[in-house]
Structure formats: structure tokens, C-alpha cells
Design a protein around this motif. Structure first.
Motif, PDB file in Angstrom:
ATOM      1  N   GLY A 281       0.778  -1.364   0.186  1.00 11.65           N
ATOM      2  CA  GLY A 281      -0.009   0.022  -0.116  1.00 11.65           C
ATOM      3  C   GLY A 281       0.670   1.368  -0.077  1.00 11.65           C
ATOM      4  O   GLY A 281       2.029   1.235  -0.055  1.00 11.65           O
ATOM      5  N   ARG A 282       0.120   2.435  -0.053  1.00 13.68           N
ATOM      6  CA  ARG A 282       0.834   3.612   0.151  1.00 13.68           C
ATOM      7  C   ARG A 282       0.503   4.282   1.501  1.00 13.68           C
ATOM      8  O   ARG A 282      -0.883   4.625   1.575  1.00 13.68           O
ATOM      9  N   HIS A 283       1.408   4.791   2.343  1.00 12.59           N
ATOM     10  CA  HIS A 283       0.915   5.358   3.571  1.00 12.59           C
ATOM     11  C   HIS A 283       0.316   7.041   3.187  1.00 12.59           C
ATOM     12  O   HIS A 283       0.651   7.413   1.996  1.00 12.59           O
ATOM     13  N   ILE A 284       0.108   7.465   4.116  1.00  6.92           N
ATOM     14  CA  ILE A 284      -0.410   9.102   4.095  1.00  6.92           C
ATOM     15  C   ILE A 284       0.888   9.809   4.816  1.00  6.92           C
ATOM     16  O   ILE A 284       1.370  10.462   3.989  1.00  6.92           O
ATOM     17  N   GLN A 285       1.135   9.829   6.104  1.00  5.46           N
ATOM     18  CA  GLN A 285       2.239  10.442   6.700  1.00  5.46           C
ATOM     19  C   GLN A 285       3.739   9.637   6.244  1.00  5.46           C
ATOM     20  O   GLN A 285       3.631   8.630   6.177  1.00  5.46           O
ATOM     21  N   GLY A 286       4.152  10.632   5.279  1.00  9.13           N
ATOM     22  CA  GLY A 286       5.583   9.928   4.700  1.00  9.13           C
ATOM     23  C   GLY A 286       5.229   9.662   3.282  1.00  9.13           C
ATOM     24  O   GLY A 286       6.120   9.726   2.344  1.00  9.13           O
ATOM     25  N   SER A 287       4.303   9.135   2.725  1.00 10.77           N
ATOM     26  CA  SER A 287       3.802   8.674   1.501  1.00 10.77           C
ATOM     27  C   SER A 287       4.549   7.322   1.058  1.00 10.77           C
ATOM     28  O   SER A 287       4.177   7.296  -0.115  1.00 10.77           O
ATOM     29  N   GLN A 288       5.161   6.835   1.741  1.00 11.86           N
ATOM     30  CA  GLN A 288       5.836   5.766   1.481  1.00 11.86           C
ATOM     31  C   GLN A 288       4.946   4.574   0.589  1.00 11.86           C
ATOM     32  O   GLN A 288       3.888   4.514   1.383  1.00 11.86           O
ATOM     33  N   ILE A 289       5.482   4.128  -0.505  1.00 18.72           N
ATOM     34  CA  ILE A 289       4.794   2.487  -0.506  1.00 18.72           C
ATOM     35  C   ILE A 289       5.590   1.815   0.295  1.00 18.72           C
ATOM     36  O   ILE A 289       6.637   1.415   0.536  1.00 18.72           O
ATOM     37  N   PHE A 290       4.609   0.760   0.767  1.00 18.19           N
ATOM     38  CA  PHE A 290       5.106  -0.016   1.995  1.00 18.19           C
ATOM     39  C   PHE A 290       4.717  -1.531   1.552  1.00 18.19           C
ATOM     40  O   PHE A 290       3.682  -1.951   0.839  1.00 18.19           O
ATOM     41  N   ASP A 291       5.343  -2.397   2.501  1.00 20.46           N
ATOM     42  CA  ASP A 291       5.250  -3.834   2.608  1.00 20.46           C
ATOM     43  C   ASP A 291       5.883  -4.373   3.729  1.00 20.46           C
ATOM     44  O   ASP A 291       7.109  -4.384   3.830  1.00 20.46           O
ATOM     45  N   TYR A 292       4.936  -4.986   4.765  1.00 20.88           N
ATOM     46  CA  TYR A 292       5.320  -5.150   6.011  1.00 20.88           C
ATOM     47  C   TYR A 292       5.695  -7.007   6.225  1.00 20.88           C
ATOM     48  O   TYR A 292       4.734  -7.506   5.851  1.00 20.88           O
ATOM     49  N   TRP A 293       6.629  -7.228   6.702  1.00 28.44           N
ATOM     50  CA  TRP A 293       6.838  -8.533   7.053  1.00 28.44           C
ATOM     51  C   TRP A 293       7.208  -9.234   8.463  1.00 28.44           C
ATOM     52  O   TRP A 293       7.755  -8.044   9.220  1.00 28.44           O
ATOM     53  N   ARG A 294       7.176 -10.260   8.931  1.00 29.96           N
ATOM     54  CA  ARG A 294       7.712 -10.663  10.225  1.00 29.96           C
ATOM     55  C   ARG A 294       8.775 -11.676   9.810  1.00 29.96           C
ATOM     56  O   ARG A 294       8.754 -12.450   9.186  1.00 29.96           O
ATOM     57  N   ASP A 295       9.935 -11.334  10.763  1.00 28.98           N
ATOM     58  CA  ASP A 295      10.916 -12.510  10.707  1.00 28.98           C
ATOM     59  C   ASP A 295      10.999 -13.580  11.638  1.00 28.98           C
ATOM     60  O   ASP A 295       9.675 -13.428  12.180  1.00 28.98           O
ATOM     61  N   PRO A 296      11.892 -14.517  11.553  1.00 28.13           N
ATOM     62  CA  PRO A 296      11.390 -15.638  12.271  1.00 28.13           C
ATOM     63  C   PRO A 296      11.210 -15.415  13.785  1.00 28.13           C
ATOM     64  O   PRO A 296      10.686 -16.438  14.492  1.00 28.13           O
ATOM     65  N   ASP A 297      11.704 -14.235  14.222  1.00 30.75           N
ATOM     66  CA  ASP A 297      11.619 -14.043  15.807  1.00 30.75           C
ATOM     67  C   ASP A 297      10.362 -13.120  15.938  1.00 30.75           C
ATOM     68  O   ASP A 297      10.179 -12.627  17.278  1.00 30.75           O
ATOM     69  N   GLY A 298       9.569 -12.974  14.904  1.00 31.07           N
ATOM     70  CA  GLY A 298       8.364 -12.113  15.122  1.00 31.07           C
ATOM     71  C   GLY A 298       8.447 -10.519  15.217  1.00 31.07           C
ATOM     72  O   GLY A 298       7.645  -9.887  14.861  1.00 31.07           O
ATOM     73  N   PHE A 299       9.652 -10.017  14.870  1.00 30.85           N
ATOM     74  CA  PHE A 299       9.999  -8.755  14.755  1.00 30.85           C
ATOM     75  C   PHE A 299       9.438  -8.386  13.359  1.00 30.85           C
ATOM     76  O   PHE A 299       9.600  -8.992  12.221  1.00 30.85           O
ATOM     77  N   ALA A 319      -2.954  15.402  12.526  1.00 31.32           N
ATOM     78  CA  ALA A 319      -4.410  14.897  11.729  1.00 31.32           C
ATOM     79  C   ALA A 319      -4.911  13.842  12.898  1.00 31.32           C
ATOM     80  O   ALA A 319      -4.029  13.201  13.767  1.00 31.32           O
ATOM     81  N   PRO A 320      -5.992  13.272  12.773  1.00 36.27           N
ATOM     82  CA  PRO A 320      -6.558  12.315  13.885  1.00 36.27           C
ATOM     83  C   PRO A 320      -5.920  10.990  13.345  1.00 36.27           C
ATOM     84  O   PRO A 320      -5.567  10.424  12.306  1.00 36.27           O
ATOM     85  N   MET A 321      -5.989  10.131  14.439  1.00 36.53           N
ATOM     86  CA  MET A 321      -5.214   8.785  14.276  1.00 36.53           C
ATOM     87  C   MET A 321      -6.411   7.733  14.032  1.00 36.53           C
ATOM     88  O   MET A 321      -7.290   7.595  14.813  1.00 36.53           O
ATOM     89  N   THR A 322      -6.367   6.973  12.892  1.00 35.12           N
ATOM     90  CA  THR A 322      -7.390   5.890  12.596  1.00 35.12           C
ATOM     91  C   THR A 322      -6.645   4.907  11.926  1.00 35.12           C
ATOM     92  O   THR A 322      -5.500   5.168  11.326  1.00 35.12           O
ATOM     93  N   ALA A 323      -7.159   3.770  12.046  1.00 35.26           N
ATOM     94  CA  ALA A 323      -6.416   2.604  11.221  1.00 35.26           C
ATOM     95  C   ALA A 323      -6.568   2.687   9.761  1.00 35.26           C
ATOM     96  O   ALA A 323      -5.740   2.460   8.910  1.00 35.26           O
ATOM     97  N   SER A 324      -7.792   3.150   9.412  1.00 34.88           N
ATOM     98  CA  SER A 324      -8.088   3.400   7.934  1.00 34.88           C
ATOM     99  C   SER A 324      -7.007   4.423   7.476  1.00 34.88           C
ATOM    100  O   SER A 324      -6.879   4.554   6.033  1.00 34.88           O
ATOM    101  N   GLY A 325      -6.688   5.279   8.231  1.00 40.22           N
ATOM    102  CA  GLY A 325      -6.096   6.501   7.840  1.00 40.22           C
ATOM    103  C   GLY A 325      -4.613   6.306   7.656  1.00 40.22           C
ATOM    104  O   GLY A 325      -3.704   7.232   7.653  1.00 40.22           O
ATOM    105  N   LEU A 326      -3.999   4.843   7.955  1.00 46.01           N
ATOM    106  CA  LEU A 326      -2.820   4.690   7.814  1.00 46.01           C
ATOM    107  C   LEU A 326      -2.310   4.528   6.362  1.00 46.01           C
ATOM    108  O   LEU A 326      -0.981   4.346   6.164  1.00 46.01           O
TER     109      LEU A 326
END
Length: 377
Positions: A281-299, A319-326
Motif C-alpha cells: 500500500g501507500r502511506h499517508i504520513q510520509g507517502s511511502q509505498i510499503f510492505d510489512y513482514w515478520r522475521d522468524p523471531d516475530g519482529f 491529523a486524527p489517528m485511525t487505522a483506515s488513515g494509515l
């Protein structure tokens, strides 16, 4: 109309500060750090850590029985230092000072005396503790690893700007080559105290504040914070702080060349059995295109590309903080990203709620309600 132009309009956040709100910077900080240098972890299994790291796109800079250094393709220090330990834990961030004189200034305000780093890194370091007890290291004169061959962004055709003729696009389904460390996100039960500590000691400045909807008067609960390099643009955030029921690492982010590298690299991770947390996806604050993963230790770790850059003239947005606003676009935020799944993570979060409400910190019942509202938004 008075001719005044709101610098936040259509720029990076909903609006600027109201009178009396946090200015987002310290008037006279002790030093102004230049960037993140690296992050330090302990993990019991360095073999598993290295396997994931290579699939994620790091290059091994050092490997011994007790230590693993991971780097990107950009010149500089390693991005991540992992030491063998009895359990997995985040030790803390290291920031790069402008020069060794800054280390002496930090030593005078509660840091350790400047001490030499190991020969594998060279240079000197001062260790401090933030209000949560997290070790924050500031380094100077560290060794510089030579630049490695980088993954080049694809040549893109747009409707009126044709740059590729007679050639096809076939990005390899291979690890996205990490270029550099971008930022780290930390959760704290003492958000305001911790925010002020980083601004006053390290000279960081706020790009964006988030607050619980309908509770702006109670102050922000998250801040995206960048380095102050004067007129030189720098990442929208190098550090992000958020209020929560426990003091902990949330995620760290590593830049890759472009969307194709990020997406094809994600397919490689998926095919090799690793778990996506949230994306693409693409963030609002910072505008980055992102992709999140978990390593074997859960980080949680993030691939990102195409982020915002600002110099020190931009004032904080609010700005207000919302999950959909991420995100501007992308799949709905996952329970895994919010720390509410799997079951073990949800139980740890519930225990953290109960503990935080019994202790003297900023996470009170009002903040709990706001936190739950965000998770359900």
C-alpha cells in the motif's frame, strides 16, 4: 481572503498546530544527529536470522559465531547488528552524530563517556537511556563500508513520456536489494516525556502529529520525527514514537529501489514461507509505498520506496489517528500489523493493557478508549 497560504494544504497533513500546541522541536537541543546509524538486536539463532535477512534483501557484512552484521547497498555502516543472546530482544537504535565533539556534549548531560566501538565498526560511541530505559547510542567517526552494486529501478513508460521502446518488463522474482535503513518505530507508555527527550537531546524535529479523534485537546499520541539537517531535505521520519500500553519496538523500515523491486521481493519472501504482516500500500504520513513482514523471531520489518523528504522549514502537521488513515490505498490494515493477531500477540496486548492501567504513566482509561477506537476504525 488575507492572502495567507496554509503550508499544510494538500501537502502532508490535515492542518498545522493550534495556538499552545506542541511546537514539534526544541529551542536549544544538545546536538543535532545526522541520521540513524544502525539498530541492534539479540537473537538466539543467527542462522535463521541470516536466512531471513538474505531473503529480505540484506547483504551479510560480518558473520561470526556470536555476531551478524547486515548491510544495504549504500555506502556507510551496517543497517542491523545482531548478537547471539538467550532470547530475542531489541537492544536499541544508534544515531550518527555530526562529529566527535557532539559525543562530549551528550556525555555532559547524562550519557556515558565516549568509548571506542569494536574494530569491526571503528569510531566512538556514547550511550544514553531514554525515559523508557531504552539504550540510545550516538556514534561518530565510524567506518564506512564501500558501496555495493545496487538494484536499478525499472524504466517506466507513462502516457506522454515514453522511455522504453522495443523492450519488455520482466522484474525477477528475487530478493529486493535493501539500499539503507530508513526509520524505526517505538511504542512508549510515556509518550510526551519521551518525545521531548529525543527533541532536546538529539535535535530531532516533528513532521506530523496524530491524535485520538475528538480528543485533540488532550494532545498527540503519535509523532513522525525527522533529522534537522537545515536546508538539506531528509526523510519524513527517521524515528516514530507512539503511545501504547507497553514500551517496545514496533517495526523498522528499509528502502528498496522501486515498486517492482518491493513487489517482486515480496513474492520471493512469500514463496519461501515467510509471513506478510500488511501490504502492499501507500502511506499517508510520509507517502511511502510499503510492505510489512515478520522475521522468524516475530519482529516486524518494512520494505519501502518513494518516501517524502523535507528540510527544516516545514512545521508539524496534525491529523486524527485511525487505522483506515494509515494508508491512501492498499488492503485493509491487518490485525497482525495492529498487534491483535495471532492469539498469543492479542493476549500479550491484553496483559499490557491491564499492567499499564495499574502503573503511573500516560496510558490511562481515556487513552485506552482512544486506542481501541483506532483499532476498530
Amino acid at each position: 481572503m488575507n492572502g495567507h497560504h496554509d503550508v499544510h494544504s494538500d501537502l502532508h497533513s490535515e492542518a498545522g498546530a493550534l495556538p499552545g500546541e506542541h511546537p514539534g522541536r526544541a529551542r536549544n537541543p544538545v546536538v543535532k544527529v545526522r541520521d540513524l546509524a544502525w539498530l541492534e538486536f539479540e537473537k538466539p539463532d543467527l542462522d535463521d536470522a541470516e536466512i531471513f535477512a538474505r531473503a529480505f534483501g540484506f547483504t551479510t557484512a560480518l558473520r561470526t559465531e556470536a555476531e551478524l552484521h547486515l548491510r544495504g547497498t549504500d555506502p556507510g555502516s551496517p543497517c542491523v547488528l545482531i548478537r547471539r543472546g538467550v532470547r530475542s530482544r531489541f537492544i536499541g537504535p544508534a544515531f550518527r552524530a555530526a562529529d566527535s565533539a557532539d559525543l562530549l556534549r551528550l556525555a555532559e548531560v547524562g550519557g556515558s563517556s565516549p568509548a571506542p566501538l569494536p574494530e569491526t565498526l571503528s569510531g566512538y560511541a556514547v550511550d544514553l537511556r531514554d525515559p523508557n530505559g531504552l539504550r540510545v547510542r550516538v556514534v561518530a567517526d565510524v567506518g564506512v563500508l564501500a558501496e555495493l552494486p545496487a538494484q536499478q529501478p525499472l524504466t517506466i513508460n507513462t502516457w506522454h513520456d515514453v522511455a522504453r521502446v522495443g523492450a519488455v518488463q520482466r522484474p525477477p522474482r528475487a530478493p529486493a536489494r535493501v539500499q539503507r535503513l530508513g526509520h524505526v518505530v517505538v511504542q512508549t507508555t510515556r509518550y510526551r516525556q519521551t518525545l521531548d527527550w529525543y527533541l532536546e537531546h538529539l535535535g530531532l524535529i516533528v513532521s506530523d502529529f496524530l491524535y485520538h479523534g475528538g480528543r485533540r485537546e488532550r494532545g498527540p499520541v503519535m509523532s513522525f520525527i525527522r533529522c534537522d539537517l537545515g536546508g538539506t531535505p531528509t526523510d519524513h521520519h527517521t524515528l516514530a514514537l507512539m503511545l501504547g500500553p507497553a514500551d517496545k519496538y514496533v517495526h523498522s523500515a528499509y528502502q528498496v529501489s522501486d515498486l517492482d523491486a518491493l513487489a517482486a521481493g515480496g513474492e520471493y519472501l512469500r514463496e519461501n514461507g515467510f509471513r506478510r504482516s500488511w501490504g502492499i500500500g501507500r502511506h499517508i504520513q510520509g507517502s511511502q509505498i510499503f510492505d510489512y513482514w515478520r522475521d522468524p523471531d516475530g519482529f516486524m520489518v518494512e520494505h519501502f520506496t518513494d518516501g517524502d523528504l523535507f528540510d527544516n522549514t516545514l512545521e508539524p502537521g496534525w491529523a486524527p489517528m485511525t487505522a483506515s488513515g494509515l494508508s491512501q490505498w492498499g488492503p485493509p490494515v491487518t490485525k497482525d500489523f495492529l498487534g491483535l493477531a495471532p492469539v498469543g500477540a492479542a493476549l500479550r496486548e491484553l496483559r499490557a493493557f491491564a499492567t499499564a492501567l495499574r502503573e503511573d504513566n500516560e496510558f490511562d482509561l481515556h487513552r485506552l478508549r482512544g486506542h481501541l477506537k483506532v483499532a476498530n476504525s
